[in-house]
Write an enzyme that holds these catalytic residues in place. Structure first.
Site, PDB file in Angstrom:
ATOM      1  N   LYS A 204       0.642  -1.212   0.006  1.00  0.00           N
ATOM      2  CA  LYS A 204      -0.211  -0.011   0.090  1.00  0.00           C
ATOM      3  C   LYS A 204       0.789   1.391  -0.033  1.00  0.00           C
ATOM      4  O   LYS A 204       2.090   1.195   0.022  1.00  0.00           O
ATOM      5  CB  LYS A 204      -1.088  -0.158   1.190  1.00  0.00           C
ATOM      6  CG  LYS A 204      -2.033  -1.091   1.105  1.00  0.00           C
ATOM      7  CD  LYS A 204      -3.143  -0.860   2.033  1.00  0.00           C
ATOM      8  CE  LYS A 204      -4.158  -1.931   1.508  1.00  0.00           C
ATOM      9  NZ  LYS A 204      -5.477  -1.976   2.438  1.00  0.00           N
ATOM     10  N   ARG A 244      -3.090 -10.172   4.867  1.00  0.00           N
ATOM     11  CA  ARG A 244      -3.505 -10.073   3.641  1.00  0.00           C
ATOM     12  C   ARG A 244      -2.480  -9.590   2.728  1.00  0.00           C
ATOM     13  O   ARG A 244      -2.111  -8.543   2.717  1.00  0.00           O
ATOM     14  CB  ARG A 244      -4.864  -9.326   3.288  1.00  0.00           C
ATOM     15  CG  ARG A 244      -5.542  -9.664   1.915  1.00  0.00           C
ATOM     16  CD  ARG A 244      -6.673  -8.659   1.708  1.00  0.00           C
ATOM     17  NE  ARG A 244      -7.465  -9.115   0.591  1.00  0.00           N
ATOM     18  CZ  ARG A 244      -7.079  -8.308  -0.633  1.00  0.00           C
ATOM     19  NH1 ARG A 244      -5.997  -7.395  -0.695  1.00  0.00           N
ATOM     20  NH2 ARG A 244      -7.747  -8.455  -1.697  1.00  0.00           N
TER      21      ARG A 244
END
Length: 265
Positions: A204, A244
């Site tokens: 991210k 994840r």
């Protein structure tokens, strides 16, 4: 939790697994690298992404879920749509991962309740097109915890058993890099909600900002896997239920080391 994006436009690997056969093979590869479950999604939720229509999301997701489940893989479905969740569960998915926590589709909570499967409730303030403008907090940790508590109560009131809920702080969703780092530093605060914790930091933006340093351009998403593994180790040490990730092997190794250190304490 290994990620299979069946999309042409995901921020980190859009298009690589868009073909059903390639997506199933990738999911099997992730299991071989140490994934305990594989999360299949057909809609990009990167900042600014437009929504895909329901029929296209179904076309992308359901065959991949069916293919992986038929190979004995534990599959979750990453969707904000009740019909996609329902058909994915029918095809073999055993968990629904909804980044909106059931807010995007009013039918989601009843569908999950009827299916009696675990439900990931993520902290969410709006769709991708507008979420950056919603990244306004006085105390990001306290506000995320409280907003998740309210959402959990609503999901339970809608019929989902409390013991089937998993929570996710929603890193990168209506949050800037400082917010994400604060949440990772205080993952213990989320345990007060009394539910298993999923941490989804993989590749991210905030990791790109950390790696780039002051004033430099962030590295591409696929060059953030070592940083992702670092967050995975920190999350494991903080008691997360799962992480994840797009690249499983580095994270599996990092979590193994974190567990070994705990065992030696």
């Amino acid at each position: 939790m290994g990620v299979v994006n069946v999309t042409p436009d995901s921020f980190s690997d859009g298009g690589r697994w868009f073909d059903t056969t390639a997506a199933v093979k990738h999911g099997l590869d992730l299991v071989g690298e140490g994934a305990d479950l594989v999360d299949v999604g057909g809609e990009s939720t990167r900042p600014g992404a437009s929504r895909v229509d329901e029929s296209e999301e179904l076309r992308r997701v359901v065959p991949v879920v069916r293919g992986l489940a038929s190979e004995g893989v534990t599959v979750s479905v990453d969707t904000m749509r009740a019909r996609v969740a329902e058909q994915a569960v029918a095809a073999g998915a055993v968990l629904v991962n909804d980044v909106s926590g059931g807010l995007a589709d009013p039918d989601m909570v009843p569908v999950v309740a009827a299916a009696a499967v675990p439900f990931v409730v993520m902290h969410w303030r709006g769709f991708s097109e507008s979420m950056n403008s919603r990244a306004v907090y006085g105390d990001v940790v306290a506000e995320v915890v409280e907003e998740l508590r309210v959402r959990m109560d609503a999901v339970v009131a809608g019929g989902v058993a409390p013991e089937r809920i998993v929570i996710d702080p929603g890193l990168g969703f209506a949050k800037d890099a400082a917010h994400d780092l604060s949440l990772i530093a205080r993952l213990d605060s989320l345990h007060g909600l009394g539910r298993p914790l999923l941490v989804a930091a993989s590749r991210k933006r905030f990791l790109g900002h950390v790696l780039a340093g002051e004033g430099a351009a962030p590295p591409p998403a696929r060059e953030r896997d070592a940083a992702t593994a670092a967050v995975s180790a920190l999350s494991a040490r903080a008691g997360a239920w799962a992480v994840r990730v797009h690249e499983v092997r580095a994270t599996a190794d990092a979590v193994r080391v974190a567990r070994a250190v705990e065992g030696a304490a």
